[in-house]
Scaffold this active site. Structure first.
Site: not given
Length: 315
Positions: A220, A222, A251-252
């Site tokens: 990831s 951002g 992110g999860d």
């Protein structure tokens, strides 16, 4: 079924505030209380998609009982591991401009017996799992090698495992060859020991994680998007986001979207990007439902923009 393992869960309170001024009385414009922890958030996102998920997590005290109740209300099967210490409580302050300030408590210390019960509970529920997602920080009492033990046991039982960890816990687990690791840009830079300034830097770092043992890396980056690097190649995904409201759990949510879509290849990356983009446009740590996703706003390409400067470089 997607089984999640959250060694250090939490009860999360998120307050929306106009701005954060030290030493002043701040009146919140909104608040939420959610079960927290990276693996818990993956389960919440999987459940929001209408898929079955089982959450394995140590729970103790009144906060732990409340976490279990909140998960049950969201249709998540809970496999609790009773512990003597109280589950931690965290606070997040979300400002109107999208800046987030988090205060995370350390959590309880697990005894040797509680640690073994946690491993046994994972084993007992893994036989029905399509994926096992191990996520988040380790509580006091668990050695950095703990995730490596989980990966080894999962593979011995024939399960696929995704790992979202950082620091030494990530590096120790790589030797057991997890099927997917999901670092963010800071974790990726920490793992390879150098800064990341471009998408190309991130791609090279992800390739190094594969050399260390990861079978696939979902990174990831951002606001810049996400990278997927595996034995078949590399892909870069990004999405249009109209307004960022909160990046808690984004992110999860991305990892959940990736696993829901099969956990490999560009289609799974597109699902990950869509879930992450939807999550940042929702308040607090709300997980997106299918109606929140906009796959038309997602672009996935095998032509990775190597020279593109990261909007948030990691020094």
């Amino acid at each position: 079924m997607i089984l999640t393992v959250t060694p250090n869960p939490s009860l999360d309170r998120t307050y929306e505030v106009p701005s954060l001024d030290r030493g002043e009385v701040i009146r919140a414009t909104g608040e939420r209380m959610d079960p927290g922890g990276k693996g818990v958030n993956v389960s919440r996102a999987v459940a929001a998609a209408g898929r079955r998920t089982v959450a394995v997590l140590p729970l103790g005290g009144a906060p732990g009982a409340l976490v279990a109740d909140l998960l049950d209300a969201q249709g998540i099967e809970v496999a609790p591991v009773p512990v003597a210490g109280a589950t931690r409580s965290n606070i997040a302050l979300a400002e109107s401009d999208g800046v987030l300030t988090k205060i995370n408590a350390p959590g309880p210390e697990l005894s040797a017996e509680e640690q073994e019960l946690l491993l046994e509970t994972v084993r007992a529920h893994s036989r029905d799992a399509d994926w096992i997602a191990c996520c988040g920080s380790l509580p006091r009492g668990l050695a950095p090698e703990w995730y490596a033990r989980v990966v080894a046991r999962a593979h011995a039982g024939g399960a696929r495992i995704a790992l979202d960890a950082s620091g030494r816990a990530l590096l120790e687990a790589l030797r057991e060859r997890p099927d997917v690791v999901k670092p963010n840009a800071e974790e990726l830079a920490e793992a390879v020991g150098r800064p990341l300034s471009t998408v190309g830097d991130a791609l090279k770092a992800a390739e190094e994680l594969r050399e260390m043992g990861a079978r696939a890396v979902l990174a990831s980056l951002g606001a810049d998007g996400q990278l997927l690097v595996d034995g078949a190649g590399a892909w870069f995904g990004s999405a249009r986001v109209d307004a960022v409201r909160s990046n808690v759990g984004a992110g999860d949510s991305s990892l959940a979207g990736f696993l829901i879509a099969g956990g490999s290849g560009p289609e799974a990356l597109a699902s990950a990007v869509a879930h992450g983009a939807a999550a940042v446009q929702l308040p607090g740590s709300v997980m997106p439902s299918p109606g929140d996703l906009d796959l038309s706003a997602v672009t996935v390409t095998a032509e990775v923009p190597m020279d593109r400067a990261l909007k948030e470089p990691v020094p």
